[in-house]
Design a protein around this motif. Structure first.
Motif, PDB file in Angstrom:
ATOM      1  N   ASN A 104      -1.021  67.648  27.876  1.00 25.92           N
ATOM      2  CA  ASN A 104       0.224  67.100  28.382  1.00 25.92           C
ATOM      3  C   ASN A 104       0.069  66.954  29.897  1.00 25.92           C
ATOM      4  O   ASN A 104      -0.037  67.953  30.611  1.00 25.92           O
ATOM      5  N   ILE A 105       0.046  65.722  30.374  1.00 23.83           N
ATOM      6  CA  ILE A 105      -0.148  65.454  31.802  1.00 23.83           C
ATOM      7  C   ILE A 105       1.179  64.967  32.361  1.00 23.83           C
ATOM      8  O   ILE A 105       1.645  63.873  32.042  1.00 23.83           O
ATOM      9  N   ASP A 106       1.803  65.811  33.184  1.00 24.93           N
ATOM     10  CA  ASP A 106       3.141  65.558  33.714  1.00 24.93           C
ATOM     11  C   ASP A 106       3.057  64.899  35.085  1.00 24.93           C
ATOM     12  O   ASP A 106       2.319  65.366  35.962  1.00 24.93           O
ATOM     13  N   PHE A 107       3.841  63.856  35.271  1.00 23.15           N
ATOM     14  CA  PHE A 107       3.879  63.136  36.534  1.00 23.15           C
ATOM     15  C   PHE A 107       5.230  63.387  37.206  1.00 23.15           C
ATOM     16  O   PHE A 107       6.263  62.881  36.742  1.00 23.15           O
ATOM     17  N   ASN A 108       5.202  64.193  38.268  1.00 23.57           N
ATOM     18  CA  ASN A 108       6.417  64.511  39.038  1.00 23.57           C
ATOM     19  C   ASN A 108       7.552  65.027  38.148  1.00 23.57           C
ATOM     20  O   ASN A 108       8.733  64.807  38.431  1.00 23.57           O
ATOM     21  N   ASP A 109       7.197  65.717  37.058  1.00 26.10           N
ATOM     22  CA  ASP A 109       8.199  66.256  36.131  1.00 26.10           C
ATOM     23  C   ASP A 109       9.142  65.188  35.604  1.00 26.10           C
ATOM     24  O   ASP A 109      10.280  65.475  35.214  1.00 26.10           O
ATOM     25  N   THR A 110       8.678  63.945  35.568  1.00 25.28           N
ATOM     26  CA  THR A 110       9.512  62.827  35.120  1.00 25.28           C
ATOM     27  C   THR A 110       9.129  62.375  33.721  1.00 25.28           C
ATOM     28  O   THR A 110       9.984  62.106  32.876  1.00 25.28           O
ATOM     29  N   TYR A 111       7.844  62.276  33.459  1.00 25.02           N
ATOM     30  CA  TYR A 111       7.384  61.901  32.135  1.00 25.02           C
ATOM     31  C   TYR A 111       6.015  62.507  31.888  1.00 25.02           C
ATOM     32  O   TYR A 111       5.313  62.919  32.815  1.00 25.02           O
ATOM     33  N   THR A 112       5.647  62.564  30.623  1.00 25.17           N
ATOM     34  CA  THR A 112       4.386  63.168  30.194  1.00 25.17           C
ATOM     35  C   THR A 112       3.556  62.139  29.437  1.00 25.17           C
ATOM     36  O   THR A 112       4.046  61.517  28.492  1.00 25.17           O
ATOM     37  N   ARG A 113       2.316  61.981  29.866  1.00 21.81           N
ATOM     38  CA  ARG A 113       1.354  61.238  29.049  1.00 21.81           C
ATOM     39  C   ARG A 113       0.604  62.265  28.212  1.00 21.81           C
ATOM     40  O   ARG A 113      -0.001  63.192  28.742  1.00 21.81           O
ATOM     41  N   GLN A 114       0.676  62.128  26.908  1.00 22.15           N
ATOM     42  CA  GLN A 114      -0.009  63.073  26.022  1.00 22.15           C
ATOM     43  C   GLN A 114      -1.302  62.448  25.506  1.00 22.15           C
ATOM     44  O   GLN A 114      -1.299  61.322  25.010  1.00 22.15           O
ATOM     45  N   LEU A 115      -2.389  63.189  25.638  1.00 16.96           N
ATOM     46  CA  LEU A 115      -3.702  62.762  25.167  1.00 16.96           C
ATOM     47  C   LEU A 115      -4.176  63.733  24.091  1.00 16.96           C
ATOM     48  O   LEU A 115      -3.922  64.931  24.167  1.00 16.96           O
TER      49      LEU A 115
ATOM     50  N   THR B 110      -7.036  63.172   5.686  1.00 14.20           N
ATOM     51  CA  THR B 110      -6.862  64.588   6.024  1.00 14.20           C
ATOM     52  C   THR B 110      -6.522  64.825   7.491  1.00 14.20           C
ATOM     53  O   THR B 110      -6.100  65.927   7.847  1.00 14.20           O
ATOM     54  N   VAL B 111      -6.721  63.812   8.338  1.00 13.84           N
ATOM     55  CA  VAL B 111      -6.493  63.990   9.775  1.00 13.84           C
ATOM     56  C   VAL B 111      -5.575  62.876  10.272  1.00 13.84           C
ATOM     57  O   VAL B 111      -5.960  61.712  10.341  1.00 13.84           O
ATOM     58  N   GLU B 112      -4.334  63.241  10.604  1.00  5.59           N
ATOM     59  CA  GLU B 112      -3.400  62.321  11.228  1.00  5.59           C
ATOM     60  C   GLU B 112      -3.466  62.509  12.738  1.00  5.59           C
ATOM     61  O   GLU B 112      -3.501  63.646  13.225  1.00  5.59           O
ATOM     62  N   THR B 113      -3.476  61.414  13.474  1.00  3.93           N
ATOM     63  CA  THR B 113      -3.548  61.487  14.927  1.00  3.93           C
ATOM     64  C   THR B 113      -2.457  60.601  15.509  1.00  3.93           C
ATOM     65  O   THR B 113      -2.450  59.390  15.276  1.00  3.93           O
ATOM     66  N   TYR B 114      -1.533  61.205  16.217  1.00  2.00           N
ATOM     67  CA  TYR B 114      -0.435  60.446  16.796  1.00  2.00           C
ATOM     68  C   TYR B 114      -0.169  60.926  18.219  1.00  2.00           C
ATOM     69  O   TYR B 114      -0.489  62.056  18.600  1.00  2.00           O
ATOM     70  N   THR B 115       0.419  60.038  19.019  1.00  2.00           N
ATOM     71  CA  THR B 115       0.879  60.399  20.355  1.00  2.00           C
ATOM     72  C   THR B 115       2.301  59.903  20.507  1.00  2.00           C
ATOM     73  O   THR B 115       2.665  58.854  19.963  1.00  2.00           O
ATOM     74  N   PRO B 116       3.148  60.626  21.244  1.00  2.00           N
ATOM     75  CA  PRO B 116       4.532  60.192  21.425  1.00  2.00           C
ATOM     76  C   PRO B 116       4.639  59.100  22.488  1.00  2.00           C
ATOM     77  O   PRO B 116       3.742  58.916  23.313  1.00  2.00           O
ATOM     78  N   ALA B 117       5.746  58.378  22.452  1.00  2.00           N
ATOM     79  CA  ALA B 117       6.049  57.432  23.517  1.00  2.00           C
ATOM     80  C   ALA B 117       6.173  58.187  24.836  1.00  2.00           C
ATOM     81  O   ALA B 117       6.592  59.349  24.864  1.00  2.00           O
ATOM     82  N   THR B 118       5.803  57.524  25.919  1.00  2.00           N
ATOM     83  CA  THR B 118       5.729  58.198  27.218  1.00  2.00           C
ATOM     84  C   THR B 118       6.920  57.840  28.086  1.00  2.00           C
ATOM     85  O   THR B 118       6.929  56.811  28.751  1.00  2.00           O
ATOM     86  N   PHE B 119       7.973  58.652  28.015  1.00  2.00           N
ATOM     87  CA  PHE B 119       9.037  58.579  29.017  1.00  2.00           C
ATOM     88  C   PHE B 119       9.840  59.877  29.072  1.00  2.00           C
ATOM     89  O   PHE B 119      10.846  59.966  29.725  1.00  2.00           O
TER      90      PHE B 119
END
Length: 588
Positions: A368-379, A266-275
Motif C-alpha cells: 500500500n503506497i500512500d501519497f500525502n495520506d490522500t490516496y493509496t496505490r495498491q500493488l 486457484t489464484v485470484e488477483t485484484y487491486t482496488p480503485a485508487t482514490f
C-alpha cells in the motif's frame, strides 16, 4: 403449450428443456431457481413472458437455433450509485424484433417495477440538473455512452436513448435521486443467447460485460483460447467517489479496480480503485478523498455488470454460453456480486474486504503506497515456480499509461508499468518499485496480505540512494520526495546488504555444490568473519541455518537429506554484509 397452472407447479425444482416455447399469454414464473435450455427459447406472442425473480437465472447450452419470438423475459438488477456517479452496465436482453438473432438494446427497454409481474416503461427524458429520478423512474439519457476499441476520452460514443447498443457492448448510466443508491431496473426484452462478440484492438479498451440473464464465469471468459489471443486477461471495473455531487468531468474522482485469475482457478488477483487509503487488512480507512466502499471484483460476474477489457490484437472478445454459470449474489460462497458493497443482496462474511487466499505453494504480499495520506496505490506481488520474469497471463495486470496518476507507483515488467506482478521466488531477487511524483510529497509504503512467507523472513524496502533497509513486516517506510521519476531507487529485497564502514572484499569467497558426493563446500581463504550460513529453497523456506562459532578457511555440509532442486545459500557476515549464491542439488 403449457398452462399457467402447470408452469407454476414445475417450479418446485430446477427446470431443464431441450427447447422452451411459451405461447399466447402464458408465462413461466421462475423464483430462486435455474432454467436450463439446451437449444432455443421461443417467446412466440407479445404476451408470452418469462419472469426471473429472486435471483432466478436462465442458462442455455450448445444449440445454435437462436432465441425467437416477440414476447419478453423480465429480470431485475439494482444499481449501487447515486445520480452523480456512473455504473457500467451490459444488458442481458435486446429488443423484441421478430428474428432468431440477438438484438440491440437501448434504455427504452428499462422499466419501473410496479409489482411482482408488472412494470411500466421508464420515462426517458432530459431533466433539470441532468439528474435521473427514482419515483417515478425517469432516466436522463445524456449519461448513456459506450466505448469500443478506443483509448482517448474523446472517443466515447454518445448513445443517449437510442436502441443502438449491440449485444455484448457495455454502457454507462448514472443512478437516480431518491433510490438510496439502489435503483432497481426491470430489463424486459428477448434474452441474449449464444456467442456474442465485441471488437478489440491492440492497446485499446472496449467496454463490454456480462450479456446474459445468468452469471458469467470470469475464469472461463478470461481463459477461453479465443479471448486469451486478443485481450490482456484483466477485467477493469469502474468505481467513483459518491461524496462528490457534481456532473463536471473535472470534479470526478474515481478509478478502475482490476481482476484476473489463473488458469487453474486457484489464484485470484485484484487491486482496488485508487482514490481512497486502506488499512492493513484491506479495509478502507475513510481517510483521503475517496469513499470507504469496500467494493471488490469477484470471479462470477452477475447479470447486467459491465467492465473494460484491453485488447492485444485486432479481433473480437467473445462471451459464450460455455462461460455462463448459475451463481447467486445472495450466497456468500458463490463469489458473485454487482460491483458494489453497501447495497449488496449478499450476506457477506464479516471480513468483507478480506484478501483471497492463495494455495500453499504460492507466496504473496501487497504494497500500500500512500501519497500525502490522500490516496493509496495498491500493488500485488505473487510468487510461484511457474511464473516467469516476462508477462504471465492470468496472474499479472498492467496499467495503461493513460491511467497512471500524476503521482503514482507501479511494478516494471519489460520496462512497462504493472499493478500486479508474478515471479519465481528467489532470495536474491531485487524488485524495483517505480514511483512518480509530480510535486513534493510525503510517501508511505506499507505491506499487507503476507501469505506463505516464513515468520522470520524479512521483506525489505531498500532505498538505494541512501542505502537504507526497512523491514516492512515490522515497520512502515516513510519518506519525503521531491518531484521526479524514481524508476529504480526503491527495491523490494529479502536480505539486507547494508555496507559497513569498511567493506569486506568477497571476491575470494567460493561456493561449490558437489552432487557426486552430496556435499556443499564453502571456501573462505581470507578467514572472513562469517556469522551465519543459511540455505533456502526456491519458495523462500529456510531449510538449513548454521551459526558459525569458529572461523575457518573451509566449511562442508552434507546435502544428502535435501530434495533435488534449486536452493539459495545466504552467508551473513559480522559487518552485516550478505553473500547470496544459487546452487542446484541433484543427489545421485
Amino acid at each position: 403449450m403449457f398452462s399457467r397452472y402447470a408452469l407454476f407447479l414445475l417450479l418446485i425444482s430446477n427446470l431443464a428443456f431441450s427447447q422452451l416455447s411459451v405461447r399466447n399469454d402464458a408465462y413461466l414464473f421462475v423464483n430462486d431457481e435455474i432454467v436450463f435450455v439446451e437449444d432455443d427459447i421461443n417467446l412466440n406472442e407479445a404476451n408470452s413472458t418469462i419472469y426471473l425473480r429472486d435471483e432466478a437465472q436462465v442458462i442455455q447450452g450448445t444449440g445454435t437455433t437462436g432465441n425467437s419470438g416477440v414476447g419478453e423475459l423480465s429480470v431485475y438488477q439494482e444499481a449501487n450509485v447515486g445520480a452523480y456517479e456512473y455504473n457500467y452496465w451490459c444488458s442481458p436482453i435486446g429488443s423484441k424484433t421478430s428474428n432468431s438473432v440477438n438484438n440491440p438494446f437501448g434504455i427504452t427497454l428499462l422499466n419501473d417495477v410496479t409489482d411482482l409481474t408488472n412494470s411500466t416503461p421508464a420515462t426517458i427524458a432530459h431533466v433539470a440538473g441532468y439528474n435521473s429520478t427514482s419515483s417515478p423512474l425517469t432516466i436522463e439519457p445524456y449519461w448513456v455512452w459506450k466505448f469500443i476499441a478506443s483509448d482517448d476520452y474523446s472517443e466515447w460514443i454518445h448513445v443517449l436513448g437510442a436502441t443502438s447498443l449491440n449485444p455484448g457492448e457495455g454502457f454507462t448510466m448514472k443512478g437516480t435521486t431518491g433510490s438510496g443508491d439502489a435503483q432497481q431496473y426491470d430489463f424486459r426484452g428477448k434474452p441474449n443467447n449464444g456467442t456474442i462478440s465485441v471488437n478489440v484492438l491492440n492497446a485499446q479498451f472496449s467496454l463490454v460485460g456480462n450479456p446474459y440473464p445468468s452469471a458469467l464465469d470470469a475464469l472461463a471468459y478470461i481463459h477461453d483460447p479465443e479471448n486469451a489471443a486478443v485481450i490482456t486477461g484483466t477485467l477493469h471495473f469502474w468505481e467513483q467517489d459518491p461524496n462528490i455531487n457534481s456532473h463536471r468531468v473535472e470534479a470526478y474522482d474515481g478509478g478502475y479496480a482490476t481482476y484476473t485469475i489463473n488458469a487453474a482457478g486457484t489464484v485470484e488477483t485484484y487491486t482496488p480503485a485508487t482514490f481512497s487509503t486502506y488499512n492493513g487488512n484491506g479495509t478502507v480507512n475513510g481517510a483521503g478523498s475517496g469513499s470507504p466502499s469496500g467494493k471488490r471484483p469477484r470471479r462470477y460476474i452477475p447479470i447486467g455488470q459491465g467492465f473494460m477489457v484491453e485488447g492485444t490484437a485486432t479481433g473480437t472478445v467473445k462471451a459464450k454460453n460455455s462461460h455462463r454459470a448459475y451463481k447467486k449474489e445472495s450466497i456468500a460462497t458463490d463469489s458473485t456480486e454487482f460491483f458494489k458493497n453497501s447495497n449488496t443482496k449478499k450476506k457477506r462474511p464479516k471480513n468483507i474486504n478480506g484478501f483471497s487466499k492463495v494455495p500453499n505453494d504460492y507466496k504473496r504480499f501487497r504494497l500500500n503506497i500512500d501519497f500525502n495520506d490522500t490516496y493509496t496505490r495498491q500493488l500485488v506481488e505473487t510468487f510461484h515456480n511457474s511464473a516467469t520474469h516476462g508477462f504471465d497471463y492470468g496472474l499479472e495486470s498492467n496499467i495503461h499509461e493513460s491511467d497512471i496518476l500524476n503521482s503514482d507507483a507501479h511494478w516494471l515488467i519489460d520496462g512497462k508499468p504493472y499493478l500486479t506482478e508474478a515471479l519465481p521466488f528467489d532470495m536474491a531477487l531485487s524488485i524495483p518499485v517505480a514511483i512518480k511524483i509530480n510535486r513534493a510529497s510525503q510517501i508511505r509504503i506499507r505491506i499487507a496480505d503476507i501469505q506463505n512467507f516464513e515468520s522470520d523472513q524479512p521483506i525489505y524496502i531498500h532505498d538505494t540512494e541512501n542505502n537504507t533497509f526497512v523491514n516492512l513486516k515490522t515497520q512502515n517506510f516513510n519518506i519525503n520526495l521531491d518531484a521526479n521519476n524514481y524508476a529504480d531507487r526503491f527495491q523490494i529485497v529479502f536480505s539486507e546488504t547494508r555496507l559497513s564502514t569498511v567493506e569486506t572484499n568477497l571476491d575470494d569467497l567460493k561456493v561449490f555444490q558437489n552432487n557426486s558426493i552430496s556435499e556443499l563446500k564453502i571456501l573462505n581463504p581470507n578467514s572472513l568473519d562469517i556469522k551465519t550460513i543459511g540455505l533456502f529453497d526456491v519458495n523462500g523456506k529456510k531449510v538449513q541455518d548454521k551459526r558459525v562459532l569458529n572461523l575457518k578457511k573451509e566449511y562442508t555440509y552434507s546435502t544428502k537429506s535435501l530434495n533435488d532442486g534449486v536452493y539459495i545459500i545466504q552467508i551473513n557476515f559480522d559487518n552485516n554484509q550478505v553473500f547470496n549464491k544459487k546452487i542446484v542439488v541433484a543427489n545421485k
